[in-house]
Design a protein around this motif. Structure first.
Motif, PDB file in Angstrom:
ATOM      1  N   LEU A  53      41.656  27.438  43.045  1.00  0.00           N
ATOM      2  CA  LEU A  53      41.781  28.791  41.668  1.00  0.00           C
ATOM      3  C   LEU A  53      41.232  29.792  41.770  1.00  0.00           C
ATOM      4  CD1 LEU A  53      38.510  25.865  40.735  1.00  0.00           C
ATOM      5  CD2 LEU A  53      40.287  26.770  39.059  1.00  0.00           C
ATOM      6  N   GLY A  54      41.049  30.334  42.951  1.00  0.00           N
ATOM      7  CA  GLY A  54      41.121  32.668  42.970  1.00  0.00           C
ATOM      8  C   GLY A  54      41.774  33.062  42.840  1.00  0.00           C
ATOM      9  N   ILE A  55      43.021  31.974  43.201  1.00  0.00           N
ATOM     10  CA  ILE A  55      44.205  32.494  42.494  1.00  0.00           C
ATOM     11  C   ILE A  55      44.967  32.372  41.490  1.00  0.00           C
ATOM     12  CG2 ILE A  55      46.750  32.204  42.970  1.00  0.00           C
ATOM     13  CD1 ILE A  55      46.460  30.611  45.470  1.00  0.00           C
ATOM     14  N   GLU A  56      44.674  31.765  40.507  1.00  0.00           N
ATOM     15  CA  GLU A  56      44.522  31.566  39.012  1.00  0.00           C
ATOM     16  C   GLU A  56      44.036  32.631  38.290  1.00  0.00           C
ATOM     17  OE1 GLU A  56      46.595  30.302  35.803  1.00  0.00           O
ATOM     18  OE2 GLU A  56      47.338  30.013  37.623  1.00  0.00           O
ATOM     19  N   LYS A  57      43.037  32.929  38.829  1.00  0.00           N
ATOM     20  CA  LYS A  57      41.955  33.818  38.180  1.00  0.00           C
ATOM     21  C   LYS A  57      42.358  35.317  38.427  1.00  0.00           C
ATOM     22  CE  LYS A  57      37.106  35.354  38.232  1.00  0.00           C
ATOM     23  NZ  LYS A  57      35.661  35.710  38.520  1.00  0.00           N
ATOM     24  N   VAL A  58      43.065  35.573  40.250  1.00  0.00           N
ATOM     25  CA  VAL A  58      43.346  36.726  40.186  1.00  0.00           C
ATOM     26  C   VAL A  58      44.612  36.593  39.272  1.00  0.00           C
ATOM     27  CG1 VAL A  58      44.252  38.098  42.287  1.00  0.00           C
ATOM     28  CG2 VAL A  58      42.395  37.221  42.921  1.00  0.00           C
ATOM     29  N   TYR A  59      45.631  36.413  39.616  1.00  0.00           N
ATOM     30  CA  TYR A  59      46.703  35.978  38.432  1.00  0.00           C
ATOM     31  C   TYR A  59      46.286  35.959  37.365  1.00  0.00           C
ATOM     32  CZ  TYR A  59      51.622  35.150  37.003  1.00  0.00           C
ATOM     33  OH  TYR A  59      52.726  34.987  35.822  1.00  0.00           O
ATOM     34  N   LEU A  60      45.743  35.758  36.602  1.00  0.00           N
ATOM     35  CA  LEU A  60      45.217  35.843  35.248  1.00  0.00           C
ATOM     36  C   LEU A  60      44.799  37.201  34.702  1.00  0.00           C
ATOM     37  CD1 LEU A  60      44.009  32.321  33.978  1.00  0.00           C
ATOM     38  CD2 LEU A  60      45.931  33.630  33.523  1.00  0.00           C
ATOM     39  N   GLU A  61      43.984  37.798  35.764  1.00  0.00           N
ATOM     40  CA  GLU A  61      43.129  39.340  35.870  1.00  0.00           C
ATOM     41  C   GLU A  61      44.727  40.711  35.787  1.00  0.00           C
ATOM     42  OE1 GLU A  61      40.578  41.101  35.226  1.00  0.00           O
ATOM     43  OE2 GLU A  61      40.052  39.432  34.506  1.00  0.00           O
ATOM     44  N   LEU A  62      45.153  39.991  36.385  1.00  0.00           N
ATOM     45  CA  LEU A  62      46.922  41.027  36.548  1.00  0.00           C
ATOM     46  C   LEU A  62      47.809  40.968  35.657  1.00  0.00           C
ATOM     47  CD1 LEU A  62      47.152  40.764  40.557  1.00  0.00           C
ATOM     48  CD2 LEU A  62      46.409  42.270  39.414  1.00  0.00           C
ATOM     49  N   LYS A  63      47.427  40.090  35.051  1.00  0.00           N
ATOM     50  CA  LYS A  63      48.329  39.887  33.707  1.00  0.00           C
ATOM     51  C   LYS A  63      47.989  40.219  31.703  1.00  0.00           C
ATOM     52  CE  LYS A  63      51.983  37.180  33.255  1.00  0.00           C
ATOM     53  NZ  LYS A  63      53.170  37.028  33.071  1.00  0.00           N
ATOM     54  N   LYS A  64      46.544  40.452  32.286  1.00  0.00           N
ATOM     55  CA  LYS A  64      46.365  41.294  31.114  1.00  0.00           C
ATOM     56  C   LYS A  64      47.017  42.734  30.471  1.00  0.00           C
ATOM     57  CE  LYS A  64      41.759  38.902  30.984  1.00  0.00           C
ATOM     58  NZ  LYS A  64      40.744  39.724  31.077  1.00  0.00           N
TER      59      LYS A  64
END
Length: 64
Positions: A53-64
């Motif tokens: 979940l943490g990896i996904e959250k960071v990944y989605l933040e970087l993709k913005k």
């Protein structure tokens, strides 16, 4: 001639539908482990699920 059918191997089913064949290790402080365990208890999830979940959250933040 006797016909023998292969039996399916017993094991845990893939809960997410995909096999997880890669293992990663991380060094953590006692505080990091405490935070991880707190999240596990609060959300009723495993440590691996919380880390994903943490990896996904960071990944989605970087993709913005």
């Amino acid at each position: 001639m006797i016909k023998v059918e292969k039996e399916k191997k017993m094991g845990r089913p893939y809960t997410s539908g995909t096999q997880k064949s890669i293992t990663k290790r991380a060094r953590m402080t006692e505080q990091d482990v405490g935070k991880l365990q707190f999240c596990c208890k609060q959300l009723g999830k495993t440590e691996s699920e919380i880390i994903r979940l943490g990896i996904e959250k960071v990944y989605l933040e970087l993709k913005k």
